[in-house]
Scaffold this motif. Structure first.
Motif, PDB file in Angstrom:
ATOM      1  N   PRO A  19      -0.580  39.159  13.375  1.00  0.00           N
ATOM      2  CA  PRO A  19       0.057  39.848  14.502  1.00  0.00           C
ATOM      3  C   PRO A  19       1.491  40.223  14.183  1.00  0.00           C
ATOM      4  O   PRO A  19       2.280  39.375  13.763  1.00  0.00           O
ATOM      5  N   ASN A  73      -2.702  37.654  20.137  1.00  0.00           N
ATOM      6  CA  ASN A  73      -1.686  36.627  19.864  1.00  0.00           C
ATOM      7  C   ASN A  73      -0.933  36.371  21.171  1.00  0.00           C
ATOM      8  O   ASN A  73      -0.225  37.236  21.667  1.00  0.00           O
ATOM      9  N   LEU A 141       2.434  28.388   8.795  1.00  0.00           N
ATOM     10  CA  LEU A 141       3.538  29.317   8.539  1.00  0.00           C
ATOM     11  C   LEU A 141       4.417  28.714   7.450  1.00  0.00           C
ATOM     12  O   LEU A 141       4.973  27.642   7.634  1.00  0.00           O
ATOM     13  N   ALA A 145       6.983  33.514   4.704  1.00  0.00           N
ATOM     14  CA  ALA A 145       6.526  34.445   5.744  1.00  0.00           C
ATOM     15  C   ALA A 145       7.655  35.365   6.195  1.00  0.00           C
ATOM     16  O   ALA A 145       8.807  34.944   6.312  1.00  0.00           O
ATOM     17  N   ASP A 146       7.296  36.590   6.462  1.00  0.00           N
ATOM     18  CA  ASP A 146       8.299  37.577   6.852  1.00  0.00           C
ATOM     19  C   ASP A 146       8.565  37.542   8.343  1.00  0.00           C
ATOM     20  O   ASP A 146       7.770  37.043   9.122  1.00  0.00           O
ATOM     21  N   GLY A 173       2.129  33.610   4.682  1.00  0.00           N
ATOM     22  CA  GLY A 173       3.428  33.795   4.035  1.00  0.00           C
ATOM     23  C   GLY A 173       3.313  34.285   2.617  1.00  0.00           C
ATOM     24  O   GLY A 173       2.780  33.593   1.747  1.00  0.00           O
ATOM     25  N   ARG A 174       3.812  35.500   2.395  1.00  0.00           N
ATOM     26  CA  ARG A 174       3.871  36.108   1.055  1.00  0.00           C
ATOM     27  C   ARG A 174       2.499  36.339   0.436  1.00  0.00           C
ATOM     28  O   ARG A 174       2.369  36.313  -0.787  1.00  0.00           O
ATOM     29  N   ILE A 175       1.500  36.511   1.225  1.00  0.00           N
ATOM     30  CA  ILE A 175       0.174  36.801   0.669  1.00  0.00           C
ATOM     31  C   ILE A 175      -0.044  38.302   0.815  1.00  0.00           C
ATOM     32  O   ILE A 175      -0.026  38.829   1.932  1.00  0.00           O
ATOM     33  N   GLY A 195       0.658  39.852   6.849  1.00  0.00           N
ATOM     34  CA  GLY A 195       1.410  40.585   7.867  1.00  0.00           C
ATOM     35  C   GLY A 195       2.026  41.834   7.287  1.00  0.00           C
ATOM     36  O   GLY A 195       1.590  42.958   7.537  1.00  0.00           O
ATOM     37  N   ILE A 199       1.956  46.662   7.275  1.00  0.00           N
ATOM     38  CA  ILE A 199       2.951  47.367   8.098  1.00  0.00           C
ATOM     39  C   ILE A 199       3.058  48.848   7.718  1.00  0.00           C
ATOM     40  O   ILE A 199       3.251  49.705   8.570  1.00  0.00           O
ATOM     41  N   ARG A 279      13.562  40.068  18.546  1.00  0.00           N
ATOM     42  CA  ARG A 279      12.732  40.272  17.364  1.00  0.00           C
ATOM     43  C   ARG A 279      12.495  41.764  17.126  1.00  0.00           C
ATOM     44  O   ARG A 279      12.094  42.161  16.059  1.00  0.00           O
ATOM     45  N   GLY A 282      13.729  43.083  14.263  1.00  0.00           N
ATOM     46  CA  GLY A 282      13.022  42.526  13.116  1.00  0.00           C
ATOM     47  C   GLY A 282      11.894  43.429  12.676  1.00  0.00           C
ATOM     48  O   GLY A 282      11.510  43.436  11.528  1.00  0.00           O
ATOM     49  N   PRO A 286      12.358  43.551   8.630  1.00  0.00           N
ATOM     50  CA  PRO A 286      12.067  42.383   7.846  1.00  0.00           C
ATOM     51  C   PRO A 286      11.418  42.720   6.534  1.00  0.00           C
ATOM     52  O   PRO A 286      10.885  43.812   6.365  1.00  0.00           O
ATOM     53  N   ARG A 289       8.542  43.281  -0.171  1.00  0.00           N
ATOM     54  CA  ARG A 289       7.169  43.450  -0.629  1.00  0.00           C
ATOM     55  C   ARG A 289       7.231  44.134  -1.971  1.00  0.00           C
ATOM     56  O   ARG A 289       8.111  44.956  -2.213  1.00  0.00           O
TER      57      ARG A 289
HETATM   58  C1  LIG Z   1       8.142  42.495  11.720  1.00  0.00           C
HETATM   59  C2  LIG Z   1       7.350  41.283  12.000  1.00  0.00           C
HETATM   60  C3  LIG Z   1       6.980  40.991  13.302  1.00  0.00           C
HETATM   61  C4  LIG Z   1       6.201  39.868  13.589  1.00  0.00           C
HETATM   62  N1  LIG Z   1       5.788  39.635  14.872  1.00  0.00           N
HETATM   63  C5  LIG Z   1       5.025  38.557  15.143  1.00  0.00           C
HETATM   64  C6  LIG Z   1       4.557  38.298  16.468  1.00  0.00           C
HETATM   65  O1  LIG Z   1       4.806  39.033  17.402  1.00  0.00           O
HETATM   66  N2  LIG Z   1       3.790  37.186  16.657  1.00  0.00           N
HETATM   67  C7  LIG Z   1       3.487  36.331  15.629  1.00  0.00           C
HETATM   68  O2  LIG Z   1       2.789  35.341  15.860  1.00  0.00           O
HETATM   69  N3  LIG Z   1       3.910  36.557  14.373  1.00  0.00           N
HETATM   70  C8  LIG Z   1       4.664  37.654  14.113  1.00  0.00           C
HETATM   71  N4  LIG Z   1       5.076  37.897  12.832  1.00  0.00           N
HETATM   72  C9  LIG Z   1       4.670  36.990  11.748  1.00  0.00           C
HETATM   73  C10 LIG Z   1       3.358  37.467  11.131  1.00  0.00           C
HETATM   74  O3  LIG Z   1       2.297  37.334  12.063  1.00  0.00           O
HETATM   75  C11 LIG Z   1       3.000  36.650   9.878  1.00  0.00           C
HETATM   76  O4  LIG Z   1       3.160  35.287  10.130  1.00  0.00           O
HETATM   77  C12 LIG Z   1       3.849  36.978   8.706  1.00  0.00           C
HETATM   78  O5  LIG Z   1       3.984  38.371   8.615  1.00  0.00           O
HETATM   79  C13 LIG Z   1       3.185  36.447   7.454  1.00  0.00           C
HETATM   80  O6  LIG Z   1       3.973  36.707   6.348  1.00  0.00           O
HETATM   81  P1  LIG Z   1       3.808  38.009   5.395  1.00  0.00           P
HETATM   82  O7  LIG Z   1       4.410  39.142   6.152  1.00  0.00           O
HETATM   83  O8  LIG Z   1       4.601  37.616   4.210  1.00  0.00           O
HETATM   84  O9  LIG Z   1       2.349  38.237   5.163  1.00  0.00           O
HETATM   85  C14 LIG Z   1       5.833  39.024  12.531  1.00  0.00           C
HETATM   86  C15 LIG Z   1       6.207  39.332  11.223  1.00  0.00           C
HETATM   87  C16 LIG Z   1       6.935  40.459  10.953  1.00  0.00           C
HETATM   88  C17 LIG Z   1       7.294  40.812   9.534  1.00  0.00           C
END
Ligand SMILES: Cc1cc2nc3c(=O)[nH]c(=O)nc-3n(C[C@H](O)[C@H](O)[C@H](O)COP(=O)(O)O)c2cc1C
Length: 300
Positions: A19, A73, A141, A145-146, A173-175, A195, A199, A279, A282, A286, A289
């Motif tokens: 999400p 979520n 988490l 993770a971003d 996280g970072r996958i 995540g 994007i 956020r 964010g 964020p 990559r």
């Molecule tokens: C811009 C951004 C917004 C996010 N918004 C949410 C959110 O609304 N709810 C949530 O549970 N996680 C949120 N996350 C975390 C992601 O669900 C996920 O944990 C994370 O992206 C995993 O790391 P990765 O980006 O390295 O794959 C967000 C992450 C990013 C980068």
């Protein structure tokens, strides 16, 4: 694999498209589910509970029951949590992810409709509390993770949680491609989260300039800061610069002010809603990559 076979048979990859606020929209949900990947989206992306209900209806008609599940979520400390929960129950949603706050108030009503409840956790202590609340699965988490990030090392965290929990666990996280996904499975996780990887996808609702920043950025560009929400957040400097700020000279939250990304010189948000709203930026900034990985995403 501890995830029910009724779900795993519908997956092409052991993956949740994570999400992401203002990024995970209806198009991404439909395409990911039809491609055999679980898709999660923050209910806040629908803006109102009424619209959330319409999304659920649209998804039901656009995705056959043989497709991968989708997974709202639910932010437990959101002011609209109870209404969103009621909407989820009316639509008999198959699985959800809870964040920010104890999942306890949602577990019984969701179990009554047969919904699988996953909760994201950043420490073993969080995991123990969530297990005690009756959740069915955990999202771990980790430090990479971003956005607002975790602290734990994924290898150690996955093994520590596996010692106390035999239900489904998801590494986050970072996958960003199949290698860490395979490593997550080798670690004993059932699924992984991606995540950032999605994007810049065509179906993502992210604005084009944010997608471009991700595509142009390299692994080492990541910037970890508490300046914006007082929570450790992984951010890309070009977005901070685009907002007229100097990444090297960000005001500290301890000075009692947040930078203008939260509203010019406004006091730092003290409430959970305020922080969630914070956020927002964010979503523009964020994450690192590896460029090749994002480009692969574009080329399918
Ligand atoms: C811009 C951004 C917004 C996010 N918004 C949410 C959110 O609304 N709810 C949530 O549970 N996680 C949120 N996350 C975390 C992601 O669900 C996920 O944990 C994370 O992206 C995993 O790391 P990765 O980006 O390295 O794959 C967000 C992450 C990013 C980068």
């Amino acid at each position: 694999m501890t995830l029910a076979a009724s779900i795993t048979v519908r997956l092409r990859l052991p993956l949740i498209c994570a999400p992401v606020f203002r990024v995970s929209g209806a198009d991404l949900v439909i395409e990911a589910c039809n491609a055999g990947v679980i898709e999660s989206f923050p209910t806040a992306n629908c803006k109102t509970v009424d619209r959330f209900g319409k999304w659920l209806t649209r998804r039901d008609s656009a995705v056959p029951s043989s497709a991968a599940p989708f997974c709202p979520n639910l932010i437990m400390r959101s002011s609209s949590m109870k209404e969103e929960l009621a909407c989820i129950c009316r639509h008999r949603v198959e699985m959800i992810i809870t964040s920010v706050g104890s999942p306890a108030p949602a577990v019984d009503p969701l179990h009554e409709i047969g919904c699988l409840v996953l909760t994201d956790v950043a420490t073993v202590r969080h995991a123990e509390k969530a297990i005690a609340a009756g959740i069915d699965g955990l999202i771990l988490l980790t430090a990479g993770a971003d956005g607002q990030t975790g602290w734990a090392d994924g290898f150690a965290f996955a093994r520590a949680v596996r010692r106390i929990f035999d239900g489904p666990i998801v590494l986050a996280g970072r996958i960003s491609d199949g290698w860490p996904l395979w490593a997550a499975r080798a670690l004993g996780c059932d699924l992984a989260y991606m995540g950032t990887r999605f994007i810049a996808a065509t179906e993502s609702s992210a604005p084009p300039d944010y997608k471009q920043i991700l595509v142009d950025s390299e692994f080492d560009d990541i910037f970890l800061t508490r300046a914006f929400t007082d929570l450790e957040t992984n951010i890309l400097p070009p977005s901070i610069v685009a907002a007229g700020l100097d990444p090297a000279n960000l005001p500290a939250m301890s000075e009692g002010r947040s930078p203008q990304l939260c509203g010019s010189g406004a006091p730092a948000p003290q409430t959970m809603e305020g922080r969630l709203e914070c956020r927002t930026f964010g979503f523009r900034c964020p994450s690192r990559r590896i460029r090749g990985s994002i480009n692969q995403n574009h080329s399918g």
